[in-house]
Design a protein around this motif. Structure first.
Motif, PDB file in Angstrom:
ATOM      1  N   TYR A 141      31.173  41.158  32.113  1.00  0.00           N
ATOM      2  CA  TYR A 141      31.615  39.999  31.326  1.00  0.00           C
ATOM      3  C   TYR A 141      32.499  39.122  32.187  1.00  0.00           C
ATOM      4  N   PHE A 142      32.340  37.799  32.063  1.00  0.00           N
ATOM      5  CA  PHE A 142      33.232  36.882  32.779  1.00  0.00           C
ATOM      6  C   PHE A 142      33.487  35.652  31.916  1.00  0.00           C
ATOM      7  N   GLU A 143      34.614  35.022  32.079  1.00  0.00           N
ATOM      8  CA  GLU A 143      34.915  33.781  31.378  1.00  0.00           C
ATOM      9  C   GLU A 143      36.066  33.068  32.068  1.00  0.00           C
ATOM     10  N   THR A 144      36.036  31.733  32.035  1.00  0.00           N
ATOM     11  CA  THR A 144      37.156  30.924  32.518  1.00  0.00           C
ATOM     12  C   THR A 144      37.871  30.323  31.319  1.00  0.00           C
ATOM     13  N   GLY A 145      39.182  30.102  31.430  1.00  0.00           N
ATOM     14  CA  GLY A 145      39.923  29.382  30.408  1.00  0.00           C
ATOM     15  C   GLY A 145      40.380  30.183  29.213  1.00  0.00           C
ATOM     16  N   LEU A 146      40.394  31.534  29.328  1.00  0.00           N
ATOM     17  CA  LEU A 146      40.893  32.335  28.208  1.00  0.00           C
ATOM     18  C   LEU A 146      42.414  32.280  28.151  1.00  0.00           C
ATOM     19  N   LYS A 147      42.962  32.557  26.976  1.00  0.00           N
ATOM     20  CA  LYS A 147      44.409  32.619  26.802  1.00  0.00           C
ATOM     21  C   LYS A 147      44.877  34.076  26.898  1.00  0.00           C
ATOM     22  N   PRO A 148      46.172  34.305  27.196  1.00  0.00           N
ATOM     23  CA  PRO A 148      46.640  35.687  27.376  1.00  0.00           C
ATOM     24  C   PRO A 148      46.309  36.601  26.190  1.00  0.00           C
ATOM     25  N   TRP A 149      46.386  36.078  24.964  1.00  0.00           N
ATOM     26  CA  TRP A 149      46.172  36.904  23.777  1.00  0.00           C
ATOM     27  C   TRP A 149      44.698  37.283  23.602  1.00  0.00           C
ATOM     28  N   GLY A 192      40.582  38.712  38.615  1.00  0.00           N
ATOM     29  CA  GLY A 192      40.405  37.263  38.663  1.00  0.00           C
ATOM     30  C   GLY A 192      39.529  36.950  39.869  1.00  0.00           C
ATOM     31  N   LEU A 193      39.512  35.692  40.273  1.00  0.00           N
ATOM     32  CA  LEU A 193      38.687  35.330  41.429  1.00  0.00           C
ATOM     33  C   LEU A 193      39.456  35.535  42.725  1.00  0.00           C
ATOM     34  N   GLY A 194      38.699  35.972  43.793  1.00  0.00           N
ATOM     35  CA  GLY A 194      39.331  36.034  45.114  1.00  0.00           C
ATOM     36  C   GLY A 194      40.509  36.997  45.175  1.00  0.00           C
ATOM     37  N   GLY A 195      40.395  38.139  44.443  1.00  0.00           N
ATOM     38  CA  GLY A 195      41.446  39.155  44.553  1.00  0.00           C
ATOM     39  C   GLY A 195      42.649  38.892  43.662  1.00  0.00           C
ATOM     40  N   ALA A 196      42.656  37.776  42.941  1.00  0.00           N
ATOM     41  CA  ALA A 196      43.777  37.488  42.034  1.00  0.00           C
ATOM     42  C   ALA A 196      43.661  38.362  40.788  1.00  0.00           C
ATOM     43  N   PRO A 197      44.817  38.618  40.090  1.00  0.00           N
ATOM     44  CA  PRO A 197      44.700  39.347  38.830  1.00  0.00           C
ATOM     45  C   PRO A 197      43.935  38.510  37.810  1.00  0.00           C
ATOM     46  N   ALA A 198      43.366  39.186  36.817  1.00  0.00           N
ATOM     47  CA  ALA A 198      42.690  38.474  35.725  1.00  0.00           C
ATOM     48  C   ALA A 198      43.711  37.567  35.044  1.00  0.00           C
ATOM     49  N   SER A 199      43.282  36.346  34.708  1.00  0.00           N
ATOM     50  CA  SER A 199      44.222  35.426  34.055  1.00  0.00           C
ATOM     51  C   SER A 199      43.435  34.353  33.307  1.00  0.00           C
ATOM     52  N   ASP A 200      44.136  33.357  32.816  1.00  0.00           N
ATOM     53  CA  ASP A 200      43.479  32.259  32.099  1.00  0.00           C
ATOM     54  C   ASP A 200      42.479  31.553  33.008  1.00  0.00           C
ATOM     55  N   ALA A 201      42.769  31.525  34.310  1.00  0.00           N
ATOM     56  CA  ALA A 201      41.874  30.818  35.243  1.00  0.00           C
ATOM     57  C   ALA A 201      40.493  31.457  35.231  1.00  0.00           C
TER      58      ALA A 201
END
Ligand code: LIP
Length: 266
Positions: free
Chosen positions: A209-217, A235-244
């Motif tokens: 599953y993948f998505e961009t623009g999610l909120k923390p909740w 997240g992308l490029g080794g970053a943690p999962a986030s809203d991005a």
């Protein structure tokens, strides 16, 4: 407070709140307002359910912070914050599609997905009677059944979930990514509820599953469920999962998917 006691509080609160939201659904849904766009609605039930969750958690743990989709943030003094989506999948809820969820997580540190440590999380689909739970290093469960992800044979054999923004221009970009990815995978699913999508990775209903623009909740509790079931959630490029950006899949599939998506996602 031990993690399993935090989990018990999250679970009992989610089940109580889910029953209220389900009752309101059967009584008829009223749109209270629009948020980021004309298609991003908040219903009276979203607000009523969040207020119930907020008061139940404040009664049990008055020193904790709270971050909710509808009512925003309230700082605490205990170092713990409850991150809550009272009705995730509000459009499904509005249309009577029985695929929405109550999502409650408790995190340590700032309520920021880039830095927080999720300690316990619960996601319930009240209509289907499904309850997903997890604690940090304590495993993930659907009811009493422990969850373990399985590696799919290949990307081409993988069923991938995703979602789209309330902003039409962002949706156009997300649609272009899906158009490129579709020939590379078994098929795409858009179920409409991020928290249940992440739990679907944990149960094997989705391979990724993948998505961009999610909120923390949207992902606070379910990312913990997926991670504790053995999925990598990044997240992308080794970053943690986030809203991005958020991507969840079993580790081997994840590296292939990440390679493809990093070429496509702007
Ligand atoms: C929704 C997510 C969904 C996403 C929607 C929205 P909401 O959350 O569950 O995955 O595609 O844009 O963010 O607004 O129903 O809480």
């Amino acid at each position: 407070m031990p993690h399993d006691e935090l989990l018990r509080l999250a679970l009992n609160t989610a089940v109580t709140a889910g029953a209220l939201a389900h009752r309101r659904r059967t009584e008829g849904v009223e749109v209270a307002d629009h948020k980021s766009s004309p298609v991003d609605v908040v219903t009276l039930a979203d607000r009523e359910t969040e207020n119930l969750i907020r008061s139940l958690l404040a009664d049990a743990r008055p020193d904790d912070g709270f971050l909710g989709e509808e009512g925003g943030a309230e700082a605490g003094s205990s170092g713990l914050t409850w991150v809550v989506d009272p009705i995730d999948g509000t459009v499904n809820y509005l249309y009577g599609i029985p695929h929405w969820a109550v999502s409650i997580a408790v995190v340590e540190g700032d309520p920021d997905p880039l830095t927080w440590r999720a300690l316990a999380g619960c996601v319930t689909n009240p209509v289907a009677g499904e309850i997903y739970t997890a604690t940090d290093a304590g495993g993930a469960f659907s009811g009493n059944q422990q969850l373990r992800v399985a590696e799919p044979a290949s990307l081409a054999q993988s069923l991938i979930g995703t979602g789209f923004s309330y902003d039409s221009q962002t949706r156009a970009k997300q649609g272009a990514v899906v158009a490129e990815l579709l020939p590379l995978v078994r098929d795409i699913r858009r179920f409409g509820t991020a928290s249940l999508d992440l739990c679907a990775v944990a149960t094997g209903r989705l391979n990724g599953y993948f998505e961009t623009g999610l909120k923390p909740w949207d992902h606070a509790a379910a990312a913990l469920v997926a991670r504790e079931a053995g999925a990598a959630v990044v997240g992308l490029g080794g970053a943690p999962a986030s809203d991005a950006f958020i991507l969840a899949a079993p580790p081997e599939l994840l590296s292939v998917l990440e390679r493809e998506l990093s070429k496509l996602v702007m």
